[in-house]
Design a protein around this motif. Structure first.
Motif, mmCIF file in Angstrom:
data_model
loop_
_atom_site.group_PDB
_atom_site.id
_atom_site.type_symbol
_atom_site.label_atom_id
_atom_site.label_comp_id
_atom_site.label_asym_id
_atom_site.label_seq_id
_atom_site.Cartn_x
_atom_site.Cartn_y
_atom_site.Cartn_z
ATOM 1 N N ASP A 179 -4.280 0.901 -2.253
ATOM 2 C CA ASP A 179 -4.431 -0.108 -1.201
ATOM 3 C C ASP A 179 -5.475 -1.124 -1.665
ATOM 4 O OD1 ASP A 179 -4.251 -1.449 1.236
ATOM 5 O OD2 ASP A 179 -4.292 0.407 2.411
ATOM 6 N N ARG A 180 -5.797 -2.063 -0.797
ATOM 7 C CA ARG A 180 -6.866 -3.009 -1.136
ATOM 8 C C ARG A 180 -8.181 -2.453 -0.588
ATOM 9 N NH1 ARG A 180 -2.602 -6.353 0.793
ATOM 10 N NH2 ARG A 180 -1.757 -7.690 -0.848
ATOM 11 N N GLY A 181 -9.232 -2.543 -1.395
ATOM 12 C CA GLY A 181 -10.554 -2.146 -0.914
ATOM 13 C C GLY A 181 -10.742 -0.655 -0.716
ATOM 14 N N THR A 182 -9.936 0.170 -1.405
ATOM 15 C CA THR A 182 -10.100 1.620 -1.278
ATOM 16 C C THR A 182 -11.310 2.070 -2.101
ATOM 17 O OG1 THR A 182 -7.704 1.701 -1.287
ATOM 18 C CG2 THR A 182 -8.836 3.807 -1.421
ATOM 19 N N HIS A 183 -12.113 2.980 -1.554
ATOM 20 C CA HIS A 183 -13.281 3.439 -2.309
ATOM 21 C C HIS A 183 -13.472 4.943 -2.189
ATOM 22 C CE1 HIS A 183 -15.486 3.707 1.465
ATOM 23 N NE2 HIS A 183 -15.124 2.451 1.739
ATOM 24 N N PRO A 223 0.815 -1.232 0.000
ATOM 25 C CA PRO A 223 0.000 0.000 0.000
ATOM 26 C C PRO A 223 0.848 1.282 0.000
ATOM 27 C CG PRO A 223 -0.037 -1.060 2.161
ATOM 28 C CD PRO A 223 0.647 -2.013 1.240
ATOM 29 N N LEU A 224 0.302 2.313 -0.678
ATOM 30 C CA LEU A 224 1.005 3.587 -0.824
ATOM 31 C C LEU A 224 0.142 4.734 -0.329
ATOM 32 C CD1 LEU A 224 2.148 3.164 -4.552
ATOM 33 C CD2 LEU A 224 3.597 2.853 -2.543
ATOM 34 N N ARG A 225 0.759 5.652 0.329
ATOM 35 C CA ARG A 225 0.081 6.903 0.715
ATOM 36 C C ARG A 225 1.093 8.021 0.566
ATOM 37 N NH1 ARG A 225 -2.719 3.766 3.511
ATOM 38 N NH2 ARG A 225 -2.857 3.517 5.653
ATOM 39 N N ILE A 226 0.965 8.798 -0.514
ATOM 40 C CA ILE A 226 1.938 9.882 -0.721
ATOM 41 C C ILE A 226 1.247 11.183 -1.139
ATOM 42 C CG2 ILE A 226 3.850 8.347 -1.392
ATOM 43 C CD1 ILE A 226 2.620 10.181 -4.270
ATOM 44 N N ILE A 227 1.930 12.286 -0.857
ATOM 45 C CA ILE A 227 1.611 13.525 -1.537
ATOM 46 C C ILE A 227 2.872 13.947 -2.287
ATOM 47 C CG2 ILE A 227 -0.179 14.355 0.048
ATOM 48 C CD1 ILE A 227 1.992 16.358 1.137
ATOM 49 N N ALA A 228 2.671 14.647 -3.400
ATOM 50 C CA ALA A 228 3.808 15.091 -4.213
ATOM 51 C C ALA A 228 3.621 16.560 -4.560
ATOM 52 C CB ALA A 228 3.915 14.244 -5.475
ATOM 53 N N PRO A 229 4.189 17.456 -3.753
ATOM 54 C CA PRO A 229 4.093 18.881 -4.076
ATOM 55 C C PRO A 229 5.238 19.276 -5.008
ATOM 56 C CG PRO A 229 5.041 18.587 -1.880
ATOM 57 C CD PRO A 229 4.916 17.216 -2.493
ATOM 58 N N GLY A 230 4.982 20.256 -5.885
ATOM 59 C CA GLY A 230 6.087 20.702 -6.734
ATOM 60 C C GLY A 230 5.663 21.630 -7.846
ATOM 61 N N ARG A 231 6.655 22.029 -8.653
ATOM 62 C CA ARG A 231 6.407 22.962 -9.752
ATOM 63 C C ARG A 231 5.829 22.254 -10.963
ATOM 64 N NH1 ARG A 231 11.944 24.688 -8.713
ATOM 65 N NH2 ARG A 231 11.854 26.444 -7.263
ATOM 66 N N THR A 232 4.923 22.929 -11.634
ATOM 67 C CA THR A 232 4.332 22.418 -12.858
ATOM 68 C C THR A 232 4.290 23.558 -13.869
ATOM 69 O OG1 THR A 232 2.204 22.867 -11.818
ATOM 70 C CG2 THR A 232 2.943 20.591 -11.794
ATOM 71 N N TYR A 233 4.138 23.219 -15.152
ATOM 72 C CA TYR A 233 4.291 24.242 -16.204
ATOM 73 C C TYR A 233 3.230 24.103 -17.296
ATOM 74 C CZ TYR A 233 8.910 24.419 -14.064
ATOM 75 O OH TYR A 233 9.940 24.514 -13.174
ATOM 76 N N ARG A 234 2.609 25.225 -17.633
ATOM 77 C CA ARG A 234 1.727 25.255 -18.799
ATOM 78 C C ARG A 234 1.851 26.616 -19.453
ATOM 79 N NH1 ARG A 234 -3.804 22.166 -16.639
ATOM 80 N NH2 ARG A 234 -2.628 20.577 -15.525
#
Ligand code: PHE
Length: 342
Positions: free
Chosen positions: A216-220, A185-196
């Motif tokens: 994860d398993r069974g996430t809803h 199972p994974l639980r992350i946040i990823a803050p950062g720069r983005t470009y358009r």
């Protein structure tokens, strides 16, 4: 003679008079120096008796001057300590001081809020390849979503598939990189720069997003809604935060929802809380099985949700700032106006 000099030296009231006595005795024209000079004109017998007496005199005078000097200096220090005071009212010379930028401030707040929910912080490159930014996120070559991203492409640098490298248009490629690199199972946040390629009062070509990903398993969908509610209440520090999930479309989530937060108007300004009106704050949804499969995971075993949120937007809402472009002008007066500089 020795006693006479000792008395004069001991009587010198200050360092300047002491120096005058020193010159009078030991200077070039000084009395003791004069006596020393007479030794040259004496017979050996005279010199034998007078020499030691004159040298002893010079030594005694030198010693007396040293002792008096030390005593006068000690007295001077005592006097200074007793009479001199520091003027605490003198203004300090001040230089311009920097401070934490509101975007960094919000990133720190996000990391803290999500850490409490068991999320860690993940990062990815700002220069991305086509596969991570688009294809793995279920946005194939011909997909109309590509046109909506106003992507900055590099002219010459190509990736392994022969496609041009690009500046990531969102933080969603970090979802892909995380699922490839780590076991759920994974639980992350990823803050950062983005470009358009986009610029007006609410869009700058470089901006900031925070991505959230749970696998994860069974996430809803209920987990997604609870997480967003908990996050936004903590971020805006209010309990009267109301969310509205609107059905929407993103190629990498199914189902997808755009999330609005309710606001009320106070002094002509939108304040988060209540529900007189709605403002869109983020995009979200259940991670598309194709995205999970593209990362080498079995979508029958693993499910999850993801969301993407503009950090600059969050900062503007929380701190009442209205022109996004000012965020990146580096003007200390602007930071100070919002209380972000000393
Ligand atoms: N990447 C989307 C955007 O930039 C936001 C998003 C992220 C939507 C994750 C759903 C899930 O608009």
């Amino acid at each position: 003679l020795t006693g006479e000099w000792r008395a004069r030296i001991a009587a010198a009231p200050d360092l300047a008079s002491l120096e005058a006595e020193r010159v009078a005795a030991l200077g070039k024209q000084g009395a003791v120096t004069g006596l020393l000079k007479t030794l040259g004109g004496m017979t050996p017998e005279e010199r034998q008796s007078e020499g030691p007496r004159i040298h002893a005199l010079r030594e005694a005078v030198t010693e007396a001057i040293g002792a008096r000097k030390a005593a006068l200096e000690a007295a001077e220090l005592e006097r200074k300590l007793a009479t001199e005071t520091l003027d605490m009212t003198l203004p300090m010379p001040t230089g311009e001081q920097g401070s934490v930028h509101p975007v960094s401030q919000v990133m720190d707040e996000l990391a803290e809020i999500f850490a409490d929910l068991g999320f860690s912080v993940a990062t990815g490159p700002e220069i991305e390849d086509d596969w991570h930014n688009f294809t793995a996120l279920n946005i194939p070559e011909s997909h109309p979503a590509r046109a909506m991203h106003d992507t900055f492409y590099f002219g010459a640098d190509k990736d392994r598939d022969g496609k041009r490298m690009l500046l990531r248009t969102h933080t969603s490629p970090v979802q892909i990189r995380t699922m490839q690199a780590e076991k759920p199972p994974l639980r992350i946040i990823a803050p950062g720069r983005t470009y358009r390629s986009d610029s007006d009062a609410t869009h700058t070509p470089m901006f900031h997003q925070v991505e959230g990903l749970v696998i994860d398993r069974g996430t809803h969908l209920g987990h997604l809604k609870w997480t967003l509610e908990t996050f936004l209440k903590a971020f805006f520090e209010r309990d009267d935060i109301v969310l509205r999930l609107r059905p929407s479309y993103f190629p990498f989530t199914e189902p997808s929802a755009e999330v609005d937060v309710g606001y009320t108007v106070q002094n002509g300004r939108r304040v988060v809380g209540g529900s007189d009106g709605w403002m869109e704050v983020l995009g979200s949804g259940m991670v598309h099985p194709r995205v999970i499969a593209a990362c080498g995971l079995d979508p029958d075993e693993w499910q999850g949700f993801a969301f993407g949120c503009g950090i600059d937007r969050l900062a503007m809402l929380k701190y009442g700032m209205d022109d996004l472009r000012a965020f990146f002008d580096g003007d200390l007066r602007w930071l100070r106006h919002y209380g972000f500089s000393s």
